[in-house]
Design a protein around this motif. Structure first.
Motif, PDB file in Angstrom:
ATOM      1  N   UNK A  15     -47.206 129.220  42.381  1.00  0.00           N
ATOM      2  CA  UNK A  15     -48.609 129.110  42.779  1.00  0.00           C
ATOM      3  C   UNK A  15     -48.949 127.724  43.331  1.00  0.00           C
ATOM      4  N   UNK A  16     -48.214 126.695  42.935  1.00  0.00           N
ATOM      5  CA  UNK A  16     -48.515 125.343  43.420  1.00  0.00           C
ATOM      6  C   UNK A  16     -47.809 125.015  44.741  1.00  0.00           C
ATOM      7  N   UNK A  17     -47.228 126.025  45.380  1.00  0.00           N
ATOM      8  CA  UNK A  17     -46.580 125.823  46.662  1.00  0.00           C
ATOM      9  C   UNK A  17     -45.097 125.512  46.560  1.00  0.00           C
ATOM     10  N   UNK A  18     -44.579 125.424  45.363  1.00  0.00           N
ATOM     11  CA  UNK A  18     -43.149 125.181  45.191  1.00  0.00           C
ATOM     12  C   UNK A  18     -42.387 126.493  45.087  1.00  0.00           C
ATOM     13  N   UNK A  19     -41.128 126.378  44.737  1.00  0.00           N
ATOM     14  CA  UNK A  19     -40.263 127.555  44.614  1.00  0.00           C
ATOM     15  C   UNK A  19     -39.445 127.431  43.324  1.00  0.00           C
ATOM     16  N   UNK A  20     -39.057 128.580  42.784  1.00  0.00           N
ATOM     17  CA  UNK A  20     -38.223 128.584  41.579  1.00  0.00           C
ATOM     18  C   UNK A  20     -37.021 129.479  41.803  1.00  0.00           C
ATOM     19  N   UNK A  21     -35.858 128.963  41.436  1.00  0.00           N
ATOM     20  CA  UNK A  21     -34.612 129.702  41.587  1.00  0.00           C
ATOM     21  C   UNK A  21     -33.925 129.771  40.229  1.00  0.00           C
TER      22      UNK A  21
ATOM     23  N   UNK B 192     -42.171 118.174  51.554  1.00  0.00           N
ATOM     24  CA  UNK B 192     -42.858 117.512  52.659  1.00  0.00           C
ATOM     25  C   UNK B 192     -41.992 117.640  53.897  1.00  0.00           C
ATOM     26  N   UNK B 193     -42.551 118.227  54.936  1.00  0.00           N
ATOM     27  CA  UNK B 193     -41.796 118.430  56.162  1.00  0.00           C
ATOM     28  C   UNK B 193     -42.511 117.733  57.314  1.00  0.00           C
ATOM     29  N   UNK B 194     -41.766 116.925  58.017  1.00  0.00           N
ATOM     30  CA  UNK B 194     -42.268 116.266  59.217  1.00  0.00           C
ATOM     31  C   UNK B 194     -41.466 116.798  60.391  1.00  0.00           C
ATOM     32  N   UNK B 195     -41.642 116.190  61.566  1.00  0.00           N
ATOM     33  CA  UNK B 195     -40.946 116.680  62.751  1.00  0.00           C
ATOM     34  C   UNK B 195     -39.431 116.671  62.589  1.00  0.00           C
TER      35      UNK B 195
ATOM     36  N   UNK C  67     -38.273 116.564  52.915  1.00  0.00           N
ATOM     37  CA  UNK C  67     -37.931 116.082  51.578  1.00  0.00           C
ATOM     38  C   UNK C  67     -38.415 117.086  50.551  1.00  0.00           C
ATOM     39  N   UNK C  68     -37.674 117.210  49.446  1.00  0.00           N
ATOM     40  CA  UNK C  68     -38.086 118.072  48.341  1.00  0.00           C
ATOM     41  C   UNK C  68     -37.540 117.507  47.039  1.00  0.00           C
ATOM     42  N   UNK C  69     -38.282 117.701  45.968  1.00  0.00           N
ATOM     43  CA  UNK C  69     -37.836 117.297  44.635  1.00  0.00           C
ATOM     44  C   UNK C  69     -37.331 118.523  43.895  1.00  0.00           C
ATOM     45  N   UNK C  70     -36.150 118.423  43.319  1.00  0.00           N
ATOM     46  CA  UNK C  70     -35.566 119.506  42.538  1.00  0.00           C
ATOM     47  C   UNK C  70     -35.625 119.122  41.059  1.00  0.00           C
ATOM     48  N   UNK C  71     -36.058 120.072  40.238  1.00  0.00           N
ATOM     49  CA  UNK C  71     -36.113 119.861  38.792  1.00  0.00           C
ATOM     50  C   UNK C  71     -35.405 121.024  38.120  1.00  0.00           C
ATOM     51  N   UNK C  72     -34.423 120.729  37.276  1.00  0.00           N
ATOM     52  CA  UNK C  72     -33.651 121.774  36.605  1.00  0.00           C
ATOM     53  C   UNK C  72     -34.060 121.850  35.132  1.00  0.00           C
ATOM     54  N   UNK C  73     -34.185 123.085  34.645  1.00  0.00           N
ATOM     55  CA  UNK C  73     -34.560 123.355  33.257  1.00  0.00           C
ATOM     56  C   UNK C  73     -33.512 124.276  32.636  1.00  0.00           C
ATOM     57  N   UNK C  74     -33.185 124.043  31.361  1.00  0.00           N
ATOM     58  CA  UNK C  74     -32.220 124.918  30.697  1.00  0.00           C
ATOM     59  C   UNK C  74     -32.914 126.186  30.195  1.00  0.00           C
TER      60      UNK C  74
ATOM     61  N   UNK D  67     -36.191 123.173  28.597  1.00  0.00           N
ATOM     62  CA  UNK D  67     -36.121 121.715  28.519  1.00  0.00           C
ATOM     63  C   UNK D  67     -35.725 121.140  29.874  1.00  0.00           C
ATOM     64  N   UNK D  68     -36.457 120.125  30.287  1.00  0.00           N
ATOM     65  CA  UNK D  68     -36.190 119.431  31.545  1.00  0.00           C
ATOM     66  C   UNK D  68     -34.847 118.701  31.418  1.00  0.00           C
ATOM     67  N   UNK D  69     -33.894 119.042  32.302  1.00  0.00           N
ATOM     68  CA  UNK D  69     -32.541 118.512  32.172  1.00  0.00           C
ATOM     69  C   UNK D  69     -32.192 117.519  33.274  1.00  0.00           C
ATOM     70  N   UNK D  70     -32.627 117.781  34.512  1.00  0.00           N
ATOM     71  CA  UNK D  70     -32.130 116.987  35.640  1.00  0.00           C
ATOM     72  C   UNK D  70     -33.157 116.984  36.769  1.00  0.00           C
ATOM     73  N   UNK D  71     -33.275 115.850  37.453  1.00  0.00           N
ATOM     74  CA  UNK D  71     -34.155 115.692  38.623  1.00  0.00           C
ATOM     75  C   UNK D  71     -33.326 115.179  39.786  1.00  0.00           C
ATOM     76  N   UNK D  72     -33.703 115.615  40.959  1.00  0.00           N
ATOM     77  CA  UNK D  72     -33.008 115.144  42.156  1.00  0.00           C
ATOM     78  C   UNK D  72     -33.943 115.283  43.350  1.00  0.00           C
ATOM     79  N   UNK D  73     -33.940 114.303  44.219  1.00  0.00           N
ATOM     80  CA  UNK D  73     -34.694 114.369  45.464  1.00  0.00           C
ATOM     81  C   UNK D  73     -33.694 114.546  46.598  1.00  0.00           C
ATOM     82  N   UNK D  74     -33.983 115.512  47.465  1.00  0.00           N
ATOM     83  CA  UNK D  74     -33.091 115.729  48.606  1.00  0.00           C
ATOM     84  C   UNK D  74     -33.861 115.499  49.898  1.00  0.00           C
ATOM     85  N   UNK D  75     -33.143 115.077  50.908  1.00  0.00           N
ATOM     86  CA  UNK D  75     -33.677 114.889  52.257  1.00  0.00           C
ATOM     87  C   UNK D  75     -32.771 115.649  53.204  1.00  0.00           C
ATOM     88  N   UNK D  76     -33.343 116.161  54.254  1.00  0.00           N
ATOM     89  CA  UNK D  76     -32.519 116.779  55.284  1.00  0.00           C
ATOM     90  C   UNK D  76     -33.198 116.602  56.632  1.00  0.00           C
TER      91      UNK D  76
END
Length: 136
Positions: A81-87, A102-105, A109-116, A120-129
């Motif tokens: 609902x907040x515009x993110x995605x869950x896998x 956040x997408x520009x021309x 960029x996106x922030x990934x958050x992994x939960x077990x 429980x919040x286990x890992x965070x990662x920011x990716x760029x492409x």
């Protein structure tokens, strides 16, 4: 009968009681160490699984140039609902949420958050492409 003439049985009994107490204390310390080692091992396994799942998701996102529809179709994700995605990664029991996209021309960029499995919040990662642009 004087104190020096009595048998040494009370002294030997006292020595054995002290030895039992020392061994009981050492056993308690060892049990505590084994319990914390088991917990650390579980946390390490969760972290490894979370890193692998985030890496997999990041590679899918980059390979599809951030086309969320394609990524969701291939990995079975859902939109939040907040515009993110869950896998959900069933094999590892992890859920990875993608937030703050956040997408520009030419750069995204996106922030990934992994939960077990316990949430429980286990890992965070920011990716760029790099995104394809119109060079015409």
């Amino acid at each position: 009968m004087s104190v020096f003439e009595r048998g040494k049985a009370p002294l030997a009994l006292m020595e054995q009681v002290i030895m039992i107490l020392v061994f009981a204390l050492a056993a308690a310390v060892c049990v505590e160490a084994f319990a914390s080692a088991s917990l650390m091992s579980k946390e390490g396994e969760d972290l490894q699984r979370a890193q692998n799942d985030c890496q997999t998701l990041a590679e899918y996102i980059v390979a599809r140039d951030g086309d969320w529809q394609e990524v969701r179709e291939e990995l079975g994700g859902k939109e939040l609902s907040d515009g993110g995605y869950e896998f959900a990664f069933v094999d590892s029991g992890m859920k990875v949420k993608v937030k703050n996209v956040q997408e520009e021309d030419y750069l995204a960029r996106a922030n990934l958050e992994a939960y077990n499995s316990q949430g429980k919040d286990v890992y965070h990662r920011t990716i760029f492409w790099q995104r394809g642009g119109d060079d015409q």
